[in-house]
Design an enzyme around this catalytic site. Structure first.
Site, PDB file in Angstrom:
ATOM      1  N   GLY A   1      45.630  38.767  41.535  1.00  0.00           N
ATOM      2  CA  GLY A   1      46.229  40.054  41.186  1.00  0.00           C
ATOM      3  C   GLY A   1      47.115  40.621  42.281  1.00  0.00           C
TER       4      GLY A   1
ATOM      5  N   GLY B 174      49.903  39.403  43.401  1.00  0.00           N
ATOM      6  CA  GLY B 174      51.335  39.264  43.090  1.00  0.00           C
ATOM      7  C   GLY B 174      51.933  37.903  43.440  1.00  0.00           C
ATOM      8  CE  LYS B 175      47.410  33.887  44.181  1.00  0.00           C
ATOM      9  NZ  LYS B 175      46.669  35.091  43.827  1.00  0.00           N
ATOM     10  CB  SER B 176      52.190  34.536  39.237  1.00  0.00           C
ATOM     11  OG  SER B 176      50.904  34.043  39.363  1.00  0.00           O
TER      12      SER B 176
ATOM     13  NE  ARG C  92      45.461  35.435  33.362  1.00  0.00           N
ATOM     14  CZ  ARG C  92      45.584  35.168  34.661  1.00  0.00           C
ATOM     15  NH1 ARG C  92      46.791  34.989  35.178  1.00  0.00           N
ATOM     16  NH2 ARG C  92      44.543  35.097  35.445  1.00  0.00           N
TER      17      ARG C  92
ATOM     18  NE  ARG D 297      46.855  39.167  35.847  1.00  0.00           N
ATOM     19  CZ  ARG D 297      46.417  38.300  36.759  1.00  0.00           C
ATOM     20  NH1 ARG D 297      47.222  37.878  37.716  1.00  0.00           N
ATOM     21  NH2 ARG D 297      45.171  37.847  36.748  1.00  0.00           N
TER      22      ARG D 297
ATOM     23  NE  ARG E 259      40.287  36.224  37.238  1.00  0.00           N
ATOM     24  CZ  ARG E 259      41.196  35.263  37.240  1.00  0.00           C
ATOM     25  NH1 ARG E 259      42.257  35.382  37.985  1.00  0.00           N
ATOM     26  NH2 ARG E 259      41.060  34.193  36.483  1.00  0.00           N
TER      27      ARG E 259
ATOM     28  CG  ASN F 234      53.328  42.135  46.661  1.00  0.00           C
ATOM     29  OD1 ASN F 234      54.339  42.838  46.747  1.00  0.00           O
ATOM     30  ND2 ASN F 234      52.916  41.611  45.511  1.00  0.00           N
ATOM     31  CG  ASP F 235      52.817  48.898  49.855  1.00  0.00           C
ATOM     32  OD1 ASP F 235      52.734  49.247  48.670  1.00  0.00           O
ATOM     33  OD2 ASP F 235      52.664  49.686  50.811  1.00  0.00           O
TER      34      ASP F 235
END
Ligand code: ADP
Ligand code: 5GP
Length: 221
Positions: free
Chosen positions: A42, A44-46, A72, A165, A176, A199-200
């Site tokens: 969650g 934000g890697k993808s 998904r 998400r 998770r 990742n802000d």
């Protein structure tokens, strides 16, 4: 006619051999390492990787993992994952087909050796998205990789992103989030990751990722 077919095969093998030898040579010359990206689910890697692939489609390729979890909405078999049954996953385990594999949040995930090799044959930089056990296993393997950790600005923000998400059940979401702390603590150990990106703000995080990889991109072209 038979001779022609034979010659064709010999030619094909020769070309394949030259391609693989050429690539090994090319890799040695450029020294461009595969990139392992990790971070809590969650974070934000993808999202970051999708942007990277879009901007540099000829430089990077994503190592498509196998998983037993269900797809998904919007996920495609063979693109995001190879979605397989437990039996098929175990079969590949027994055939020694995985570079690494693990269980995460009640499902199996694994990087097949084939997934990485097929990218190396194209000359692109291989990107792997794996959780903490994957990082530990890859570090023990002969894949000489660079390691990047994507960190959330806070655990509260991470929880908000996972909720928003809308892909997880309450149980899966809790599992998770439970592993996020461990992943963050592990990332703080000296020498584990080469780079840590918070990742802000998404644009800033993406620019940092690009900065880290720019030298490799230039080496390729
Ligand atoms: P991961 O692949 O690490 O599990 P995702 O890329 O699926 O995470 O991102 C999780 C959610 O957070 C997605 O809904 C995504 O749009 C959102 N997201 C990603 N980066 C940011 C950010 N910097 N700020 C706010 N939301 C973000
Ligand atoms: P998701 O179900 O959200 O796609 O992925 C859950 C977690 O599994 C993420 O942290 C992701 O990095 C990790 N993951 C995805 N593929 C692999 C894999 O092949 N090996 C390992 N070890 N982890 C993976």
């Amino acid at each position: 006619m038979r001779r022609l077919n034979l010659l064709k095969n010999v030619y094909f093998v020769h070309i394949s051999y030259r391609l693989s030898v050429g690539f090994t040579h090319f890799q040695k010359m450029t020294n461009v390492k595969p990139v392992v990206i990790s971070g809590p689910s969650g974070v934000g890697k993808s999202t970051l990787l999708e942007q990277l692939m879009k901007e540099f489609p000829n430089s990077f390729a994503f190592s498509v993992s196998h998983t037993t979890r269900k797809p998904r909405k919007g996920e495609e078999n063979g693109k995001h994952y190879h979605f397989v049954s437990h039996e098929a996953f175990q079969d590949l385990v027994s055939k020694n087909g995985f570079l690494e594999y693990t269980e995460f949040s009640g499902n199996c995930y694994g990087t097949s050796k084939r997934a990485v090799e097929s990218i190396q044959e194209t000359g692109r930089i291989c990107i792997l998205d794996v959780e903490i056990n994957g990082v530990k296993s890859i570090k023990k393997s002969n894949l000489n990789a660079r390691y990047i950790f994507v960190r959330p600005p806070s655990l509260d923000e991470l929880a908000k992103r996972l909720h928003a998400r809308g892909t997880e059940s309450e149980e899966s979401l809790k599992k998770r989030l439970d592993t996020a702390d461990e992943a963050i603590s592990y990332s703080e150990k000296p020498g584990v990751y080469d780079h840590i990106i918070i990742n802000d703000n998404l644009t800033e995080a993406y620019n940092k990722l690009k900065d880290i990889l720019m030298e490799d991109i230039k080496k390729l072209h």
